[in-house]
Design a protein around this motif. Structure first.
Motif, PDB file in Angstrom:
ATOM      1  N   ASP A   1      -7.949  -5.015   8.969  1.00  0.00           N
ATOM      2  CA  ASP A   1      -8.126  -6.339   9.561  1.00  0.00           C
ATOM      3  C   ASP A   1      -9.579  -6.612   9.977  1.00  0.00           C
ATOM      4  O   ASP A   1     -10.206  -5.785  10.648  1.00  0.00           O
ATOM      5  CB  ASP A   1      -7.189  -6.485  10.775  1.00  0.00           C
TER       6      ASP A   1
ATOM      7  N   ASP B   1      -3.134  10.222   3.543  1.00  0.00           N
ATOM      8  CA  ASP B   1      -4.094  10.102   2.444  1.00  0.00           C
ATOM      9  C   ASP B   1      -5.076  11.286   2.467  1.00  0.00           C
ATOM     10  O   ASP B   1      -5.350  11.911   1.436  1.00  0.00           O
ATOM     11  CB  ASP B   1      -4.847   8.771   2.605  1.00  0.00           C
TER      12      ASP B   1
ATOM     13  N   HIS C   1      -6.448 -11.578   3.747  1.00  0.00           N
ATOM     14  CA  HIS C   1      -6.642 -10.241   3.151  1.00  0.00           C
ATOM     15  C   HIS C   1      -7.033 -10.386   1.672  1.00  0.00           C
ATOM     16  O   HIS C   1      -7.950  -9.724   1.192  1.00  0.00           O
ATOM     17  CB  HIS C   1      -5.359  -9.414   3.248  1.00  0.00           C
TER      18      HIS C   1
ATOM     19  N   GLY D   1       2.875   0.305   4.433  1.00  0.00           N
ATOM     20  CA  GLY D   1       2.125   0.908   5.554  1.00  0.00           C
ATOM     21  C   GLY D   1       3.067   1.425   6.631  1.00  0.00           C
ATOM     22  O   GLY D   1       2.870   2.499   7.208  1.00  0.00           O
TER      23      GLY D   1
ATOM     24  N   GLY E   1      -1.027   6.410   7.920  1.00  0.00           N
ATOM     25  CA  GLY E   1      -1.447   6.181   6.532  1.00  0.00           C
ATOM     26  C   GLY E   1      -2.711   6.956   6.160  1.00  0.00           C
ATOM     27  O   GLY E   1      -2.697   7.764   5.215  1.00  0.00           O
TER      28      GLY E   1
ATOM     29  N   ASP F   1       3.406   5.163   7.966  1.00  0.00           N
ATOM     30  CA  ASP F   1       3.270   5.466   9.396  1.00  0.00           C
ATOM     31  C   ASP F   1       4.505   6.177   9.953  1.00  0.00           C
ATOM     32  O   ASP F   1       4.392   7.098  10.757  1.00  0.00           O
ATOM     33  CB  ASP F   1       2.995   4.178  10.196  1.00  0.00           C
TER      34      ASP F   1
ATOM     35  N   GLY G   1      -4.421  -3.403   4.649  1.00  0.00           N
ATOM     36  CA  GLY G   1      -4.876  -2.119   5.174  1.00  0.00           C
ATOM     37  C   GLY G   1      -4.679  -0.934   4.242  1.00  0.00           C
ATOM     38  O   GLY G   1      -5.538  -0.046   4.161  1.00  0.00           O
ATOM     39  N   VAL G   2      -3.558  -0.917   3.496  1.00  0.00           N
ATOM     40  CA  VAL G   2      -3.264   0.233   2.636  1.00  0.00           C
ATOM     41  C   VAL G   2      -4.144   0.237   1.367  1.00  0.00           C
ATOM     42  O   VAL G   2      -4.200   1.230   0.643  1.00  0.00           O
ATOM     43  CB  VAL G   2      -1.748   0.304   2.319  1.00  0.00           C
TER      44      VAL G   2
ATOM     45  N   ASN H   1      -6.375   3.092   0.693  1.00  0.00           N
ATOM     46  CA  ASN H   1      -5.817   4.354   0.181  1.00  0.00           C
ATOM     47  C   ASN H   1      -6.499   4.800  -1.119  1.00  0.00           C
ATOM     48  O   ASN H   1      -6.636   4.027  -2.072  1.00  0.00           O
ATOM     49  CB  ASN H   1      -4.308   4.162  -0.059  1.00  0.00           C
TER      50      ASN H   1
ATOM     51  N   SER I   1       0.079  -3.805   3.218  1.00  0.00           N
ATOM     52  CA  SER I   1      -0.386  -3.668   4.603  1.00  0.00           C
ATOM     53  C   SER I   1       0.700  -3.020   5.455  1.00  0.00           C
ATOM     54  O   SER I   1       1.715  -2.544   4.938  1.00  0.00           O
ATOM     55  CB  SER I   1      -0.775  -5.042   5.153  1.00  0.00           C
ATOM     56  N   GLY I   2       0.469  -3.039   6.772  1.00  0.00           N
ATOM     57  CA  GLY I   2       1.446  -2.445   7.680  1.00  0.00           C
ATOM     58  C   GLY I   2       2.680  -3.320   7.841  1.00  0.00           C
ATOM     59  O   GLY I   2       3.750  -2.845   8.219  1.00  0.00           O
ATOM     60  N   GLY I   3       2.548  -4.605   7.537  1.00  0.00           N
ATOM     61  CA  GLY I   3       3.681  -5.524   7.729  1.00  0.00           C
ATOM     62  C   GLY I   3       4.156  -6.197   6.458  1.00  0.00           C
ATOM     63  O   GLY I   3       5.243  -6.772   6.436  1.00  0.00           O
TER      64      GLY I   3
ATOM     65  N   HIS J   1      -2.944 -14.932   7.534  1.00  0.00           N
ATOM     66  CA  HIS J   1      -3.496 -13.575   7.547  1.00  0.00           C
ATOM     67  C   HIS J   1      -3.432 -12.892   6.165  1.00  0.00           C
ATOM     68  O   HIS J   1      -4.392 -12.251   5.731  1.00  0.00           O
ATOM     69  CB  HIS J   1      -2.725 -12.750   8.587  1.00  0.00           C
TER      70      HIS J   1
HETATM   71  O1  KG4 Z   1      -3.650  -4.741   7.070  1.00  0.00           O
HETATM   72  P1  KG4 Z   1      -3.630  -3.790   8.216  1.00  0.00           P
HETATM   73  O2  KG4 Z   1      -4.945  -3.368   8.821  1.00  0.00           O
HETATM   74  O3  KG4 Z   1      -2.746  -4.358   9.365  1.00  0.00           O
HETATM   75  C1  KG4 Z   1      -1.618  -5.140   9.068  1.00  0.00           C
HETATM   76  O4  KG4 Z   1      -1.813  -6.364   8.911  1.00  0.00           O
HETATM   77  O5  KG4 Z   1      -0.543  -4.537   8.929  1.00  0.00           O
HETATM   78  O6  KG4 Z   1      -2.829  -2.486   7.704  1.00  0.00           O
HETATM   79  C2  KG4 Z   1      -2.565  -1.390   8.527  1.00  0.00           C
HETATM   80  C3  KG4 Z   1      -1.815  -0.341   7.719  1.00  0.00           C
HETATM   81  C4  KG4 Z   1      -1.267   0.816   8.570  1.00  0.00           C
HETATM   82  O7  KG4 Z   1       0.097   1.002   8.235  1.00  0.00           O
HETATM   83  C5  KG4 Z   1      -2.113   2.019   8.129  1.00  0.00           C
HETATM   84  O8  KG4 Z   1      -1.427   3.252   8.219  1.00  0.00           O
HETATM   85  C6  KG4 Z   1      -2.400   1.653   6.689  1.00  0.00           C
HETATM   86  O9  KG4 Z   1      -2.695   0.266   6.742  1.00  0.00           O
HETATM   87  N1  KG4 Z   1      -3.543   2.389   6.108  1.00  0.00           N
HETATM   88  C7  KG4 Z   1      -3.403   3.298   5.109  1.00  0.00           C
HETATM   89  C8  KG4 Z   1      -4.710   3.801   4.838  1.00  0.00           C
HETATM   90  N2  KG4 Z   1      -5.591   3.181   5.678  1.00  0.00           N
HETATM   91  C9  KG4 Z   1      -4.855   2.307   6.440  1.00  0.00           C
HETATM   92  N3  KG4 Z   1      -2.321   3.717   4.429  1.00  0.00           N
HETATM   93  C10 KG4 Z   1      -2.495   4.645   3.475  1.00  0.00           C
HETATM   94  N4  KG4 Z   1      -3.696   5.185   3.170  1.00  0.00           N
HETATM   95  C11 KG4 Z   1      -4.826   4.798   3.814  1.00  0.00           C
HETATM   96  N5  KG4 Z   1      -6.001   5.334   3.492  1.00  0.00           N
END
Ligand code: KG4
Ligand code: ZN
Length: 317
Positions: free
Chosen positions: A300, A182, A114, A161, A178, A165, A267-268, A271, A134-136, A110
């Motif tokens: 994702d 932002d 990314h 992330g 997140g 959160d 995911g981040v 930002n 990312s979130g993880g 994964h």
């Molecule tokens: O990669 P992802 O879609 O899922 C994982 O694999 O973790 O990332 C999700 C993370 C969440 O913590 C979300 O709050 C964060 O990405 N996120 C952001 C923004 N858009 C998504 N964090 C900060 N600013 C953003 N604009």
């Protein structure tokens, strides 16, 4: 070479169709609205919703790509990391399609997915230095080829992330926090609430658990004084430090490794401040290729898994 790619590691089920690396479709079913009421992703619900959504996601992906399932030459899917129930559902779907068509299966990582999502519209020139946020996961990777890469720095505790959160939840903002922080930060002053950048011993490592605790303690302190937290200013102050924490290390890594490409993934990477700062660092350090992925490829999605699988096929030829 027509590829069907599937991503199901968390709360999005996505299927993409690629033709020799070109994205023909990338359908994403997001479950955010269903998890919002619980304040975060409920793993059991995520896995069940993947199954519920499979029918329309796969038929929409094939329809948009204008191909029949029999035309598929290989099936790629996310093997790990992710929520175990969500991953198992994805694996079984991918295996079933592969068995039915008698075509090869390509398991994908994964996080690497990314990163390769960033190369969909701009091919990588190696070496690549990638910031994964990312979130993880939160790490800096040096990549020489699709099969030759190393993590040169990473978080010692929470992911960025996750930190966003959790702080957002404490501020009473909806999940996922997140994007909320932002959005609020855009009209806030980042100098109002001072927060520390936690120290680490390794050159390119960083920490987000310390920032999370400092932010929560500060919110409590303000409330104990009977004062209101100015949500825009707090979001801006938090975002400033959260982004500086990793950007400062990324800057040092660029100077040391002199990459030909820098990029940001996960995911981040959606930002606004991170996107701006990556561009600034790239310009200041005269990096030849600065890749800031399209929003669609930040969170994702299956196109990124398809792109990674295509690169793995190309290198094995
Ligand atoms: O990669 P992802 O879609 O899922 C994982 O694999 O973790 O990332 C999700 C993370 C969440 O913590 C979300 O709050 C964060 O990405 N996120 C952001 C923004 N858009 C998504 N964090 C900060 N600013 C953003 N604009
Ligand atoms: Zn992800």
């Amino acid at each position: 070479m027509k590829l069907l790619a599937l991503e199901s590691s968390c709360d999005e089920l996505s299927i993409a169709i690629l033709d020799n690396g070109k994205i023909l479709s990338n359908i994403i079913s997001s479950q955010i609205e269903r998890h919002k009421e619980f304040g975060g992703v409920v793993p059991e619900l995520a896995a069940r919703l993947h199954l519920e959504n499979l029918d329309w996601v796969i038929s929409s992906a094939l329809k948009k790509a204008k191909i029949e399932i029999d035309a598929i030459d290989a099936i790629a899917y996310t093997q790990a990391p992710g929520l175990i129930g969500s991953l198992i559902v994805g694996k079984i779907i991918a295996e079933t399609i592969a068995m039915y068509l008698n075509k090869p299966l390509i398991p994908c990582d994964h996080i690497q997915g990314h990163i390769y999502g960033a190369s969909i519209d701009n091919e990588f020139v190696y070496p690549v230095l990638a910031m994964v946020v990312s979130g993880g996961h939160t790490q800096i990777e040096l990549i020489n080829s699709v099969t030759d890469y190393q993590i040169i720095g990473q978080t010692q505790d929470d992911a960025i992330g996750e930190c966003y959160d959790k702080v957002a939840r404490y501020l009473g903002l909806p999940y996922p926090g997140g994007p909320e922080i932002d959005r609020l930060a855009a009209s806030g002053n980042s100098q109002i609430y001072p927060l520390p950048i936690p120290k680490t011993t390794q050159e390119f490592d960083f920490s987000y658990s310390g920032l999370k605790t400092a932010a929560i303690n500060l919110i409590n302190k303000i409330k104990q004084k009977g004062e209101e937290v100015d949500i825009n200013n707090f979001a801006a102050s938090f975002q400033d430090v959260a982004v500086k924490t990793i950007i400062q290390k990324f800057d040092l890594a660029i100077k040391k490794y002199q990459p030909k490409t820098i990029t940001v993934a996960g995911g981040v990477s959606a930002n606004s401040l991170i996107r701006q700062e990556i561009q600034r660092l790239g310009n200041e350090n005269q990096v030849p290729n600065i890749i800031i992925p399209k929003m669609e490829y930040c969170t994702d999605n299956a196109a990124m898994i398809g792109k990674l699988a295509q690169e793995l096929i190309n290198i094995s030829k």
